[in-house]
Design a protein around this motif. Structure first.
Motif, PDB file in Angstrom:
ATOM      1  N   ASP A 184      -6.400  -5.068  10.727  1.00  0.00           N
ATOM      2  CA  ASP A 184      -6.899  -6.412  10.451  1.00  0.00           C
ATOM      3  C   ASP A 184      -5.944  -7.196   9.565  1.00  0.00           C
ATOM      4  OD1 ASP A 184      -9.048  -5.744  11.989  1.00  0.00           O
ATOM      5  OD2 ASP A 184     -10.463  -5.517  10.329  1.00  0.00           O
ATOM      6  N   ARG A 185      -5.296  -6.526   8.614  1.00  0.00           N
ATOM      7  CA  ARG A 185      -4.327  -7.218   7.764  1.00  0.00           C
ATOM      8  C   ARG A 185      -3.128  -7.699   8.584  1.00  0.00           C
ATOM      9  NH1 ARG A 185      -4.477  -5.607   1.861  1.00  0.00           N
ATOM     10  NH2 ARG A 185      -6.301  -4.271   1.612  1.00  0.00           N
ATOM     11  N   LEU A 186      -2.639  -6.826   9.468  1.00  0.00           N
ATOM     12  CA  LEU A 186      -1.480  -7.205  10.274  1.00  0.00           C
ATOM     13  C   LEU A 186      -1.806  -8.356  11.207  1.00  0.00           C
ATOM     14  CD1 LEU A 186       1.427  -5.998  10.257  1.00  0.00           C
ATOM     15  CD2 LEU A 186      -0.252  -4.570   9.091  1.00  0.00           C
ATOM     16  N   ILE A 187      -2.989  -8.322  11.818  1.00  0.00           N
ATOM     17  CA  ILE A 187      -3.394  -9.424  12.698  1.00  0.00           C
ATOM     18  C   ILE A 187      -3.504 -10.713  11.900  1.00  0.00           C
ATOM     19  CG2 ILE A 187      -5.285 -10.313  14.114  1.00  0.00           C
ATOM     20  CD1 ILE A 187      -5.778  -7.477  15.085  1.00  0.00           C
ATOM     21  N   LYS A 188      -4.026 -10.621  10.679  1.00  0.00           N
ATOM     22  CA  LYS A 188      -4.137 -11.807   9.827  1.00  0.00           C
ATOM     23  C   LYS A 188      -2.760 -12.330   9.457  1.00  0.00           C
ATOM     24  CE  LYS A 188      -6.327 -13.447   5.573  1.00  0.00           C
ATOM     25  NZ  LYS A 188      -7.168 -13.058   4.399  1.00  0.00           N
ATOM     26  N   TRP A 189      -1.838 -11.430   9.122  1.00  0.00           N
ATOM     27  CA  TRP A 189      -0.476 -11.869   8.809  1.00  0.00           C
ATOM     28  C   TRP A 189       0.147 -12.593  10.005  1.00  0.00           C
ATOM     29  CZ3 TRP A 189       1.767  -6.769   6.282  1.00  0.00           C
ATOM     30  CH2 TRP A 189       1.199  -6.610   5.009  1.00  0.00           C
ATOM     31  N   GLN A 251       2.436   0.432  -7.014  1.00  0.00           N
ATOM     32  CA  GLN A 251       3.685   0.238  -6.287  1.00  0.00           C
ATOM     33  C   GLN A 251       3.494   0.293  -4.770  1.00  0.00           C
ATOM     34  OE1 GLN A 251       6.695  -0.574  -7.634  1.00  0.00           O
ATOM     35  NE2 GLN A 251       5.433  -0.837  -9.473  1.00  0.00           N
ATOM     36  N   LEU A 252       2.257   0.217  -4.315  1.00  0.00           N
ATOM     37  CA  LEU A 252       2.004   0.278  -2.874  1.00  0.00           C
ATOM     38  C   LEU A 252       2.770  -0.804  -2.099  1.00  0.00           C
ATOM     39  CD1 LEU A 252      -1.283   1.058  -1.058  1.00  0.00           C
ATOM     40  CD2 LEU A 252       0.005  -0.956  -0.383  1.00  0.00           C
ATOM     41  N   PRO A 253       2.786  -2.072  -2.547  1.00  0.00           N
ATOM     42  CA  PRO A 253       3.556  -3.079  -1.794  1.00  0.00           C
ATOM     43  C   PRO A 253       5.034  -2.728  -1.687  1.00  0.00           C
ATOM     44  CG  PRO A 253       2.026  -4.147  -3.295  1.00  0.00           C
ATOM     45  CD  PRO A 253       2.033  -2.687  -3.661  1.00  0.00           C
ATOM     46  N   THR A 254       5.628  -2.238  -2.774  1.00  0.00           N
ATOM     47  CA  THR A 254       7.037  -1.868  -2.740  1.00  0.00           C
ATOM     48  C   THR A 254       7.283  -0.732  -1.763  1.00  0.00           C
ATOM     49  OG1 THR A 254       7.266  -2.521  -5.066  1.00  0.00           O
ATOM     50  CG2 THR A 254       8.985  -1.105  -4.156  1.00  0.00           C
ATOM     51  N   GLU A 255       6.393   0.251  -1.778  1.00  0.00           N
ATOM     52  CA  GLU A 255       6.518   1.378  -0.858  1.00  0.00           C
ATOM     53  C   GLU A 255       6.342   0.918   0.585  1.00  0.00           C
ATOM     54  OE1 GLU A 255       7.078   5.357   0.377  1.00  0.00           O
ATOM     55  OE2 GLU A 255       7.480   4.339  -1.525  1.00  0.00           O
ATOM     56  N   ALA A 256       5.382   0.002   0.816  1.00  0.00           N
ATOM     57  CA  ALA A 256       5.169  -0.508   2.171  1.00  0.00           C
ATOM     58  C   ALA A 256       6.410  -1.236   2.677  1.00  0.00           C
ATOM     59  CB  ALA A 256       3.963  -1.433   2.189  1.00  0.00           C
ATOM     60  N   ALA A 257       7.016  -2.067   1.834  1.00  0.00           N
ATOM     61  CA  ALA A 257       8.224  -2.795   2.233  1.00  0.00           C
ATOM     62  C   ALA A 257       9.340  -1.823   2.589  1.00  0.00           C
ATOM     63  CB  ALA A 257       8.665  -3.736   1.111  1.00  0.00           C
ATOM     64  N   GLN A 258       9.486  -0.768   1.785  1.00  0.00           N
ATOM     65  CA  GLN A 258      10.527   0.225   2.063  1.00  0.00           C
ATOM     66  C   GLN A 258      10.279   0.905   3.400  1.00  0.00           C
ATOM     67  OE1 GLN A 258      11.222   2.973  -1.149  1.00  0.00           O
ATOM     68  NE2 GLN A 258      12.429   4.363   0.104  1.00  0.00           N
ATOM     69  N   ARG A 259       9.029   1.246   3.684  1.00  0.00           N
ATOM     70  CA  ARG A 259       8.726   1.917   4.956  1.00  0.00           C
ATOM     71  C   ARG A 259       8.841   0.956   6.141  1.00  0.00           C
ATOM     72  NH1 ARG A 259       3.959   6.451   3.938  1.00  0.00           N
ATOM     73  NH2 ARG A 259       4.694   7.154   1.893  1.00  0.00           N
ATOM     74  N   LEU A 267       8.031  -9.078   2.164  1.00  0.00           N
ATOM     75  CA  LEU A 267       6.699  -8.582   2.505  1.00  0.00           C
ATOM     76  C   LEU A 267       5.691  -9.715   2.375  1.00  0.00           C
ATOM     77  CD1 LEU A 267       5.244  -5.813   3.159  1.00  0.00           C
ATOM     78  CD2 LEU A 267       4.601  -5.795   0.738  1.00  0.00           C
ATOM     79  N   PRO A 268       4.831  -9.899   3.359  1.00  0.00           N
ATOM     80  CA  PRO A 268       3.805 -10.944   3.237  1.00  0.00           C
ATOM     81  C   PRO A 268       2.958 -10.740   1.984  1.00  0.00           C
ATOM     82  CG  PRO A 268       3.892 -10.125   5.478  1.00  0.00           C
ATOM     83  CD  PRO A 268       4.768  -9.223   4.650  1.00  0.00           C
ATOM     84  N   PRO A 269       2.530 -11.808   1.337  1.00  0.00           N
ATOM     85  CA  PRO A 269       1.745 -11.675   0.108  1.00  0.00           C
ATOM     86  C   PRO A 269       0.343 -11.152   0.390  1.00  0.00           C
ATOM     87  CG  PRO A 269       1.811 -13.966   0.805  1.00  0.00           C
ATOM     88  CD  PRO A 269       2.743 -13.213   1.721  1.00  0.00           C
TER      89      PRO A 269
END
Length: 293
Positions: A184-189, A251-259, A267-269
């Protein structure tokens, strides 16, 4: 209980995970019966939809009657269509909780090529968990409104293998909820046209690989096509959200961007913790809890 019932002339076997309505309609079609008449032989006459997988209206002798009509044992029918095992079990037939509604397997056509390989004619609807939305034998996407070929999208096939590993390692229902949240987050982005050029480029490339949607707006892809286009990134987030270490980590956003293979600034806010703000997962009410209520 089954007196007077004779086996139908043609009784094709059910496909594992097939919905009850799909199987009954195939039985009716094979024997040139209306679905209403076939239903009356099992119990109350009812027009079963092909995606119907509920047995709340079935009488206690419904399963033995279906077994007699198909010359199959009740255990074999339950093995192929597990909801049949809830007949005459008032606890298991209670309405689904909010969490169960979210994670309930999606009812979609089985892989057409797999069915043709097994000489099965007609439409087969299966109850498909989110992580089983790809046919790896024929490289087909099964969760959408069309079974797109994934031959040109190897990253989607690889993502599904990762998704299956996450499901095997995780616990129910947290892994299913993790995917729903990530999807759902990806579809929203995507629909909000977030300013993340690397991700947007990937998604547009995958949409182009699917070809033109003859019934859709070329400038506004359907939700089903967006889910496919963003699926690899959704699986990345699923792995993070399903991880007790990462789901609420600062640090989840940072880890997500790295992956994702992008810079953190790309990375989308709004990527917070699992379920948006780290709130506790809703719980599925167990059969024991229901019986005590």
């Amino acid at each position: 209980m089954t007196a007077g019932l004779r086996a139908l002339p043609l009784a094709p076997p059910p496909v594992h995970g097939e919905t009850i309505g799909s199987y009954l309609n195939r039985l009716a079609d094979a024997n040139h019966l209306t679905i209403g008449h076939l239903s009356s032989l099992i119990g109350p006459s009812r027009q079963h939809r092909r995606d119907d997988n509920r047995v709340g209206h079935w009488p206690p002798d419904g399963l033995p009657r279906l077994a007699a009509l198909t010359s199959r044992s009740p255990p074999s029918l339950i093995h192929a269509m597990p909801p049949l095992g809830t007949i005459d079990d008032p606890i298991r037939r209670l309405p689904l909780s909010a969490t169960e509604e979210v994670i309930e397997p999606r009812r979609r056509p089985a892989c057409h090529l797999c069915m043709a390989r097994r000489h099965i004619r007609g439409l087969v609807i299966r109850s498909t968990p989110h992580h089983q939305g790809v046919c790896h034998r024929h490289h087909r996407w099964l969760l959408g409104d069309k079974q797109h070929s994934l031959t040109g999208l190897p990253e989607v096939l690889q993502a599904n293998r990762r998704h299956q590993r996450i499901a095997r390692r995780g616990t129910h229902p947290s892994t299913e909820l993790a995917y729903v949240d990530a999807r759902d987050r990806l579809i929203k982005w995507f629909t909000n046209e977030v300013n993340s050029p690397p991700l947007r480029q990937r998604w547009n490339h995958r949409l182009d690989a699917l070809g033109e949607d003859p019934f859709g707006d070329p400038h506004r892809p359907s939700k089903a096509r967006i889910e496919l286009a963003t699926y690899p990134e959704a699986v990345v987030l699923t792995g993070l959200f399903a991880s007790p270490h990462w789901r609420d980590h600062p640090q989840l956003p940072t880890e997500a961007a790295q992956r994702f293979g992008i810079a953190a600034r790309q990375l989308p806010p709004g990527l917070g913790s699992f379920c948006g703000s780290g709130q506790r997962l809703p719980t599925v009410v167990s059969n024991t809890q229901r019986s005590d209520s």
